[in-house]
Design an enzyme around this catalytic site. Sequence first.
Site, PDB file in Angstrom:
ATOM      1  N   THR A  74      -5.268  35.173   3.959  1.00 49.68           N
ATOM      2  CA  THR A  74      -6.570  34.843   3.387  1.00 49.68           C
ATOM      3  C   THR A  74      -7.359  33.886   4.263  1.00 49.68           C
ATOM      4  O   THR A  74      -8.584  33.797   4.125  1.00 49.68           O
ATOM      5  CB  THR A  74      -6.405  34.213   1.993  1.00 49.68           C
ATOM      6  N   ASP A  75      -6.690  33.193   5.183  1.00 47.88           N
ATOM      7  CA  ASP A  75      -7.393  32.140   5.942  1.00 47.88           C
ATOM      8  C   ASP A  75      -8.458  32.714   6.856  1.00 47.88           C
ATOM      9  O   ASP A  75      -9.603  32.246   6.870  1.00 47.88           O
ATOM     10  CB  ASP A  75      -6.415  31.245   6.703  1.00 47.88           C
ATOM     11  N   SER A 117       9.859  20.969  28.032  1.00 48.05           N
ATOM     12  CA  SER A 117      10.302  21.001  26.650  1.00 48.05           C
ATOM     13  C   SER A 117      11.752  21.418  26.575  1.00 48.05           C
ATOM     14  O   SER A 117      12.348  21.861  27.566  1.00 48.05           O
ATOM     15  CB  SER A 117       9.458  21.998  25.840  1.00 48.05           C
ATOM     16  N   SER A 130       5.479  28.115  11.316  1.00 49.37           N
ATOM     17  CA  SER A 130       4.439  27.612  12.201  1.00 49.37           C
ATOM     18  C   SER A 130       4.924  26.564  13.191  1.00 49.37           C
ATOM     19  O   SER A 130       4.376  25.479  13.305  1.00 49.37           O
ATOM     20  CB  SER A 130       3.249  27.067  11.399  1.00 49.37           C
ATOM     21  N   ASP A 169      -2.615  26.977   9.495  1.00 48.45           N
ATOM     22  CA  ASP A 169      -1.413  26.322   9.997  1.00 48.45           C
ATOM     23  C   ASP A 169      -1.721  24.948  10.583  1.00 48.45           C
ATOM     24  O   ASP A 169      -1.036  23.962  10.301  1.00 48.45           O
ATOM     25  CB  ASP A 169      -0.741  27.194  11.054  1.00 48.45           C
TER      26      ASP A 169
END
Length: 420
Positions: A50-51, A82, A164, A210
Amino acid sequence: MTTTDNTSMPEADDAALLERVQSTFSALYGKSPDGLWSAPGRVNLIGEHTDYNEGFVLPFAINRRTVLALALRDDRVIRISSAFAEGVVEINLDDLAVEELGPDVLSGWSAYPLGVAWALGRFGADLSGAGDAVDGLAAGAVTGSVTGFDAYLESTVPVGAGLSSSAAIESSIALALNDSWRLEFDRQTLAKVGQLAENKAVGAPTGIMDQSASLLGRRDAAVFLDCRSLDAEVVDLGFAAAGLELLIIDTNVAHAHSTGGYAARRASCEEGARLMDVPSLRYLDVDDLPRAQEVLSEETFRRVRHIVTENQRVLDTVRTLRLEGPAAIGSLLDASHASMRDDFEISVAELDVAVETAQANGAIGARMTGGGFGGAAIALVPSESIPALKIAITAAFSERNFTAPTMFVVSAADGAVREV
């Protein structure tokens, strides 16, 4: 991230993670970081796809985080590394001071943090070194001094689970650079920066949910976000007071937003809005569905029906939480999964088994969460039922020769923050 077995994930030790990130940074770069920043992953309680349709979502930040150590340099070199991969990625700021940056320029995990650095330039940070701010999308002058930097990050957010992990990376680097470069952007702007990075630098056509959850999250609460106005309200969840916990069931079926299924669903939504002559599907409600069925193809109608009914379910969930409490939202979670499975067609067999097994073994409600085509399901479960439910899900996966799921409980946590 690995675990000793596939039935649970160890509790994150935040203090140990901070210490490890700081010491690893010092070992890599031979100096101490200027600071440490962290940002959480998120669970979307309800409101899927929906975003980007300018609708409503109800995510919350979780107690799994990405931690980033960063120190500014006195030149224009960026070095970033990382725990995701060996080696150090090195790039010059000049390579990011460009108007467009596509996924063919940056690749792998580094596209997320470097994409954020580029996107900050599109919002006004002067990446050119010329002293004049780049014309951006944000109002107000940018006064910060932009130089290269060294950075290192680690994360306890599972990758590919629909929680996310990408927004956790984007939000941690966005906050760190906002502080270090003295840009003074607010958190809503930083959410837009993260979304732009993911859309353009990574090539994933995601909405803004997110990043908003990762930056705006509050402990023991969800973020009720209007994705058109970006107005956000904090909604108390009250899970613990009701004796409930949210169980994550990671199917270990990895998904990727930059691949075709997600983009195809977004294209269907845009086509449906065009044929219905509305700016976005946000402008439709349940009363418009009979007309939509007359105008649209069968498949496009089902895509549109999911978005319209899912928006209503978000509104109903917020109202129910406020008036009746979390024990009353189960039927809305169940209906959301059915809609994603049947109308939007983004579930997979493993997700369906996880949800159906949870529903049959004590869950108040359950649904897949995230973009779909793999990832995780969530189940809202009475605390005392968690052990038996884990056993039932493990057995259901084993009977079907599925890869064993990873299961763990999450709680609603605070959003991105400077730790040190």
